[in-house]
Structures are given as C-alpha cells and as structure tokens.
Enzyme design. Structure first.
Site, short mmCIF file in Angstrom:
data_model
loop_
_atom_site.label_atom_id
_atom_site.label_comp_id
_atom_site.label_asym_id
_atom_site.label_seq_id
_atom_site.Cartn_x
_atom_site.Cartn_y
_atom_site.Cartn_z
N TRP A 106 0.84 -1.20 0.00
CA TRP A 106 0.00 0.00 0.00
C TRP A 106 0.88 1.25 0.00
O TRP A 106 1.86 1.35 0.71
CB TRP A 106 -0.91 -0.02 1.23
CG TRP A 106 -1.73 1.24 1.36
CD1 TRP A 106 -2.71 1.67 0.52
CD2 TRP A 106 -1.63 2.22 2.39
NE1 TRP A 106 -3.23 2.87 0.96
CE2 TRP A 106 -2.57 3.23 2.12
CE3 TRP A 106 -0.82 2.35 3.53
CZ2 TRP A 106 -2.75 4.35 2.92
CZ3 TRP A 106 -0.98 3.46 4.34
CH2 TRP A 106 -1.94 4.45 4.04
N ASP A 126 -15.84 9.61 0.57
CA ASP A 126 -16.40 8.87 1.70
C ASP A 126 -17.03 9.81 2.74
O ASP A 126 -16.56 10.93 2.95
CB ASP A 126 -15.30 8.04 2.35
CG ASP A 126 -15.82 6.97 3.29
OD1 ASP A 126 -17.05 6.87 3.47
OD2 ASP A 126 -14.98 6.23 3.83
N LYS A 164 -16.58 6.50 -8.18
CA LYS A 164 -15.33 5.89 -7.70
C LYS A 164 -15.70 4.67 -6.87
O LYS A 164 -16.27 4.79 -5.79
CB LYS A 164 -14.54 6.89 -6.86
CG LYS A 164 -13.22 6.37 -6.33
CD LYS A 164 -12.50 7.44 -5.52
CE LYS A 164 -11.18 6.94 -4.97
NZ LYS A 164 -10.50 8.00 -4.16
N ASP A 213 -14.67 1.79 -4.64
CA ASP A 213 -13.53 1.48 -3.78
C ASP A 213 -13.67 0.09 -3.17
O ASP A 213 -14.75 -0.51 -3.15
CB ASP A 213 -13.42 2.52 -2.67
CG ASP A 213 -11.98 2.78 -2.26
OD1 ASP A 213 -11.12 1.93 -2.55
OD2 ASP A 213 -11.71 3.83 -1.65
N MET A 214 -12.55 -0.43 -2.67
CA MET A 214 -12.51 -1.74 -2.02
C MET A 214 -11.28 -1.73 -1.11
O MET A 214 -10.17 -2.00 -1.54
CB MET A 214 -12.41 -2.84 -3.08
CG MET A 214 -12.77 -4.23 -2.60
SD MET A 214 -11.44 -5.07 -1.73
CE MET A 214 -12.05 -6.73 -1.69
N ASP A 246 -2.96 5.41 -3.48
CA ASP A 246 -3.32 6.41 -2.47
C ASP A 246 -2.17 7.38 -2.21
O ASP A 246 -2.37 8.41 -1.57
CB ASP A 246 -3.72 5.73 -1.15
CG ASP A 246 -5.14 5.21 -1.17
OD1 ASP A 246 -5.91 5.58 -2.08
OD2 ASP A 246 -5.49 4.41 -0.27
#
Length: 798
Positions: free
Chosen positions: A213, A381, A490, A492-493, A562
């Site tokens: 990540w 979010d 978008k 996301d997961m 990210d």
C-alpha cells in the site's frame, strides 16, 4: 461499398501443416509455433520474432533418442522419450514430467495422474467471449483469428480445450483453458493454469511489479537461476504486493533494444505467476488462478473456464512490450462510451475534508474548483448512513441528511449549477458491523463460524459468492445511481480477505469461495456498467490493490495509488506503465506536506507528474495561497490544451526514476507531430555533470520546435538568495516577503530551439545548465530538490 484489399484478403494468422502436424501462429511481427508429437502431446517449438512459414519446421525439436539414466519414459513403445525433457504446451502430473504441472486434478476414485492427448482442433475467424469472465475482444472489424486445440484424457472422459486468439496488427496472442467433464466421475480441480510455455534456454531476466500500500508496482529486475520463482496473491484481490504481470527479457535487453516477452493475466483475484528453470536449462512460465486455497468441484457435463492471459513479444526492448500492451488495453480491453473519450479534470474532496464536511463546505470547494478550471466534483467517503469515521455504515447506502439536507440530488443539482459535473464514492463490497445491513443479514458477511472476525480499516467484506448479496448490491447501486445526476463513480474496495468462509456454500465447496467471489463481482460490474453506460467508473482498492486488466474491462480507469506524492508517483507510475497506458491511470495533485510521506514538493512538480495520467486535484482549495491558485489555473489550461496527447499518446520511459538522479518520460502523438517530455529531479547535486538524453518516438525527418512549459516558483524557495536578485533588501521572515511570495509569479528560465527528430533521438536533448552555487540567471535552470520541467515539441516547417 467496395471492400478494401485487406478486407477481401485478410492476413493468414494461423497455419496448420497437416503432414508435419504443426501449427504456426503469426502476428504482424511475431511467430508462435507448436507441434503434435507422435504421442499426441503438444510441444512448443518457438515464440519470438516473426519467421517465414514453412510446411515443416525441421530441426526445431531436440532429437535425443537415448534416455537419461534416471529418466522416466512416457511408455514402453518409444525408447528415450520422456515428457521431462520436452518443451510442452501444457502439462499434467504423473507421466514423467517432474516440472511444475499446468493442471492438477483429483478424481473421486483417488487418481491424480492424468494424460491429455490431442484429438482435434478448429480454426475460426473472430474470438469467443469467456463464460462469466471478462476478456479481450476484437475492436470493430480488425483481423482476429482463433485456434482451439482439443485434448482428451480418455480414461476419465475429460476434454481440455486450449484456446488461442491472434490479434494480428496488435502483436498480441491471448490464451485460456477450459476443462469439460464428460464422464460420470466427479472431479476436483486443484490447479488449472491459463497457459504454460516452455523455452529451451535459461538465461532470462525476470521483471516483476512489487510493493505494498502506497508504494505499489515498483519495477524489479533480476536474473533467473535454477529452481522456481513465483509471484502471487493470496489476498482475495490481485493485490499491491505482486501484480499479475511479468516480463522476461534477455540479460542485455534495455528499454529500447533486445528481446522481451510480456505476460498479463485478466483476473482480479488470487493469482500466481511462476517461472521455473530446470537443471536441463529449460524455462517454464505459467500464469493463472493461484492454486493455494483453491479447488473446484466439477460434476458431469460441467465446464470450468480459466481466466485469459495476454502474451506479447518484442525485439525492441521493454518499451516495445509496453507499447503493445498500451495500445491493446485502449482498443481491446477498455470498452464503452469512455473508451477514447477525454477524461475530465476532477476535484476530490477527500484530503481536503476527510469525513468532516457539510453541504456549505462542499459547495465552497466546488466554486473554487470551477474558478480554477476543473470540470468534475467528486464527493468521497462520509456522505451516507452515520458515517462520521470509518467504523460504521458500510452497506447502508442512504444519504446522511444532517450533512446533506437536500440529499445527493440536492447537492448534485447545486454542484451542476456551478458548472461542474457531479460524482460520488462508493464501497459496495463492504459491510460495517455497525450498520443496518448487518443487523438484518449478519450471514452476508464473510466470517468463520465460532471465530471472532478480523477487521481491516474497521470494516468487513460481503459474501459475493452468495447470489442474494450480489442482487442486493446491484439493486442498491441502481437506486443510488438513479437518485441524482451522477456522471462519475469511484468504486472502492479498502481491504484484503480474511476469515474466508461463505455461509452460502457447502463445506466441500469452501475452497471455491475466492473464485466465486470474483465471478460474483464481475456479474455485478457487468450489470451496472451496462445499465449506466454514461457514468465514468473508476476502480479503486486502497489505491492500487486491484490494478489489473480485468477491472479495465468494466472501468476505463483506476486510481493508481493512495500515495499522491509526486516523487513516489514517479516510481509507481513508471512501474505501472510497463503494461498500463496513461489513459487509465488516475493521478492527482495534493497538498504539502504530502499526507503519505510528509514531503514538501513544489506544486509545479506535483502537476508535472500528475499530467502523465488522468489529472485531478485533491487538496483544500480554501487554504491555498494566491500564488498556488494562479499556478493551478495555468496548469489546468495547459492540460486541457494537451489533454488528448497526454491521455492517449504513445508513452516512453526514457530514463527510469532513481533515489537521487533524474528521470524522463515522453509521450508522442500518433502522427509524431507533437510530443511532451517530462524531466524530473529527485535531489539537487553540487557541481553536477552535464546532461544529454536520447529521445524516442519522433520522426527523424521532421523539424521540431522545442519549448519548455512556462513554470513558476515560490520565491521563498530562494531563501536569502532572493536579495541577490532584488534592488532592495527585504527580510525573508517578514510580512512583506510573505505577501510577495503569496502573490508573485516568479517565472523560471526559458528553453526554445529547433532540431530535427534524428538529432534529438540520435545525438540527444541537452537541458539547460543547472544552478549549483553560482551564476543564477535567465540561462540557468533552478530545479532544486524535487524539481521538474515539461518540454513541448511541435513539428514545424523547415
């Protein structure tokens, strides 16, 4: 309408020599040759630069007839013949081949030895879709021809079909495998590779894309040695650790020269890519679903379909491989109205607000974004349920009316009035224990019986192996996407799998779960993207945790990482570009200090990196200086002017990023009349050597005018040196200096000259001398740490 000569006589791509029982598959620049051996097994003869077709490829097979001392012969009839020493097209376990098998099966009588022998084949025009799986397709009327080789194990009435599709002009060969149980026995599949390929040489370098990540897809290259090297994912997703793409090349291959082979899997779940060099100097490559924690029960008359893999060869080095994949992804993977449509410049509120926002704050940001030239506002979010942090409400896709009194429609309508399109963030595959959905359906969450489930990002995963869950997600997303004027989503997961168990599957089917999850996801995405073709879908999985070709079949772009730091993105985007074009890579300009690495990078460098992708901004526009607003406005105007080139041009890695040195990217228009060169510096060096770089992709006979993009610098970067350039001395810590810095655009050096393409490619491009302690003037480039430049090349009349 008269047909063209090519339409009347399309190129012959698949030849079958009946007498020699050989198949010759040809693309525009490569050949792939295989043969049916006298035992009925398929041998691989050649994959590489295109060779002329012959009726018999003599001397392509090792002619040894005397067996080695410890060799296991295939049967008693052919002395010296052992599968262990053959270059095989697909292999099974139990008949003398001790290398990694392509397929591993178990019958209900306990047998584990299987033997697949050629029975027949068919050659046809076009390409079939794969059942339940995304795959490549023929774009419009392009020439594609397919071969199906049908093999059988007669003892168990199993039919194995090896499928090949030849995309002639794209120089791509797709491969996949399906297994059909035609007998009465119940069969268990423990492993089924999408392809297997043997070479009769060991001296390859292996290039893989590895990371984690916020440092995804860093490129790593190493020489192969004896034994097996595997890169894989057991995370339930294709993963940021190891991407389902590998590249083999000669040890002397570079970006622009040498033989190279690319292999990419169109799959979003657990995968494995292995390269094995045996002690007889043969190399075997395999790719497919990871056989770890996988098995599949195959009943009578059932068929199992493997994911598709894409194979390419280039004798023009690693950039040659990349160019083939880039073009193929744009034309034969991405589909729908957004395939070639220029992507909008977006603003995302996440790093500006995180969960702390209301309608007033969002509208204020939207107005600022519009004033700077942006085109799309994305609400991230925190807009649904009781979502004040990441502990609750996933699965409850109802608007938080305390934050958004007018709901999504009310906010969307107001955003549209500012002149921006409206988009939202969703994470439909997830569930929070603190949610209404969990109260109603706790059995829909992936969790093992009698165990406390392990959270990640304070959330859990819905069971997409359960058709009821898939139906719920489809219906809730349809309702959501229809509730407002939404033009972008978008998806996301944000976590990997754990506690793997499905309450909808029988105990003996639990090892089918991970693949069934992926099939469930594909079914959802197919239904939603077909019902909402106007929506621009962007895939995201904690950034780049599911950055694979299968997702591109549904979503024309992916959030690359990210990590938005410009210097880290050089590594991430360079690695990603080994197979992914700029037209699919989301790239944003964010605030400093950067939220992932706390680095302070000039705003011009943040843009210059993000420009080689799908541009967005993700920072609090209410807190930036007037200097930054003026610069951003100019950046956006530049990007709009060159958007088509930056998103759909031919990309080249001229110089790879390093920890201290410089790196260069280049993108060239299809007609070679326009190009942009990106020049990036990590750390400034004292008294550095002169520089010269050979460019790529230009027309040697065209004359190019070369100019740098006009860039500006915050004068605070000079420190006390600013007084050397001013007629009066000012206090660099004072209010006057601060006011000047916030509003004054200090223009950097200009570059302008003309040169023919041959000069720029064969003699090179020489950037201006850098400042290194003395002589800062208009003829000197001040880059400093993390500095960069963009250079525009335009063809002009001589």
């Amino acid at each position: 309408m008269m047909k063209s000569e090519r339409e009347r006589n399309p190129p012959s791509m698949i030849h079958y020599n009946k007498s020699s029982r050989q198949f010759h598959l040809q693309t525009k620049a490569s050949s792939y040759v295989l043969q049916i051996l006298e035992t009925g097994h398929l041998a691989h003869l050649y994959f590489g630069k295109k060779i002329r077709h012959r009726n018999d490829f003599e001397n392509f097979i090792d002619q040894k007839k005397i067996s080695y001392g410890s060799t296991t012969s295939y049967n008693r009839l052919i002395d010296g013949f052992s599968l262990q020493h053959e270059l095989l097209e697909y292999s099974s376990y139990g008949k003398g081949d001790y290398r990694n098998p392509s397929i591993s099966l178990l019958s209900n009588d306990g047998n584990r030895t299987f033997d697949f022998i050629y029975q027949s084949h068919q050659i046809f025009t076009g390409k079939k879709e794969l059942d339940g799986l995304p795959s490549s397709y023929a774009y419009e009327s392009e020439d594609v021809q397919s071969l199906e080789l049908i093999l059988e194990d007669k003892c168990y009435e199993l039919r194995l079909i090896l499928s090949y599709s030849i995309f002639h002009d794209k120089d791509v060969i797709s491969r996949s495998v399906s297994l059909q149980n035609r007998g009465k026995q119940v069969l268990i599949i423990d492993k089924i590779s999408s392809f297997s390929l043997d070479f009769d040489k060991p001296d390859f370098d292996l290039v893989t894309l590895d990371g984690s990540w916020i440092r995804e897809r860093f490129s790593h290259r190493r020489a192969l040695n004896y034994g097996m090297t595997e890169i894989s994912s057991r995370r339930g997703v294709s993963g940021s650790d190891h991407n389902p793409f590998i590249l083999l090349c000669d040890s002397n291959a570079s970006e622009i020269s040498g033989n190279a082979y690319g292999f990419a899997l169109i799959y979003s779940g657990n995968h494995s890519s292995s390269v094995e060099v045996n002690t007889h100097d043969k190399t075997r490559i395999q790719m497919g679903i990871n056989d770890f924690d996988f098995s599949w029960k195959l009943n009578e008359n059932e068929i199992f379909q493997s994911p598709e893999a894409l194979l390419v060869f280039s004798d023009k080095g690693i950039n040659g491989i990349s160019s083939m994949y880039h073009r193929f992804i744009r034309f034969n993977i991405v589909r729908g109205p957004w395939q070639f449509k220029e992507r909008p410049i977006l603003f995302n509120n996440w790093e500006a607000t995180y969960f702390k926002f209301n309608e007033k704050k969002l509208l204020s940001l939207a107005k600022e974004a519009k004033a700077l030239g942006m085109e799309l506002f994305v609400l991230d979010d925190g807009w649904f349920g009781k979502r004040e942090d990441d502990h609750s409400s996933l699965g409850d896709w109802t608007v938080n009316l305390k934050k958004l009194p007018g709901g999504l429609k009310g906010l969307g309508d107001k955003i549209k009035k500012t002149g921006l399109d409206f988009g939202i963030w969703v994470e439909p595959e997830m569930i929070s224990i603190e949610s209404e959905l969990y109260k109603q359906h706790p059995e829909w969450m992936i969790q093992c019986p009698m165990r406390e489930p392990s959270p990640a990002r304070n959330q859990f995963i819905l069971d997409l192996a359960n058709p009821l869950v898939c139906e719920y997600i489809c219906e809730s997303m349809k309702s959501l996407f229809s509730s407002a004027d939404i033009s972008y989503v978008k998806w996301d997961m944000n976590r990997n799998f754990s506690d793997i168990y499905s309450h909808s599957l029988k105990p003996e089917q639990q090892k089918e779960f991970s693949h069934r999850y992926v099939l469930g996801l594909y079914g959802i995405l197919k239904e939603l993207t077909e019902q909402f073709p106007h929506i621009l879908f962007e895939s995201c999985a904690s950034g780049g945790n599911r950055f694979d070709l299968a997702m591109f079949c549904f979503m024309p772009q992916i959030w690359t990482s990210d990590n938005t730091d410009a210097m880290e993105r050089l590594h991430i985007q360079s690695g990603s570009s080994l197979f992914a074009p700029t037209s699919v890579m989301g790239a944003h300009v964010s605030a400093v200090p950067n939220h992932q690495v706390l680095r302070n990078t000039p705003i011009e460098s943040r843009f210059n990196t993000a420009a080689f992708g799908l541009l967005g901004y993700e920072l609090d526009l209410s807190k930036i200086t007037n200097f930054e607003k003026k610069v951003i406005k100019k950046q956006i105007a530049f990007y709009k002017e060159h958007r088509k080139l930056l998103q759909f041009g031919t990309f080249y890695r001229i110089k790879a990023p390093s920890d201290r040195g410089t790196s260069l990217w280049m993108i060239v228009s299809e007609d070679q009349k326009d190009a942009i060169l990106g020049y990036y510096q990590q750390l400034a060096q004292p008294n550095p050597p002169s520089e010269r770089y050979l460019l790529e992709g230009l027309n040697p006979d065209m004359l190019y005018e070369v100019q740098n993009r006009t860039q500006f610098m915050d004068i605070r970067q000079f420190g006390d040196l600013i007084n050397q350039a001013l007629p009066v001395s000012i206090n660099t810590e004072g209010i006057l200096h601060s006011k000047i810095a916030e509003n004054y655009l200090y223009e950097l050096e200009k570059t302008e000259f003309k040169a023919f393409g041959d000069q720029l490619m064969f003699r090179g491009f020489v950037p201006k001398q850098q400042f290194y302690g003395t002589g800062l003037d208009d003829h000197c480039a001040f880059l400093g740490d993390f500095g960069s430049r963009l250079f525009i090349l335009r063809a002009v009349e001589d």
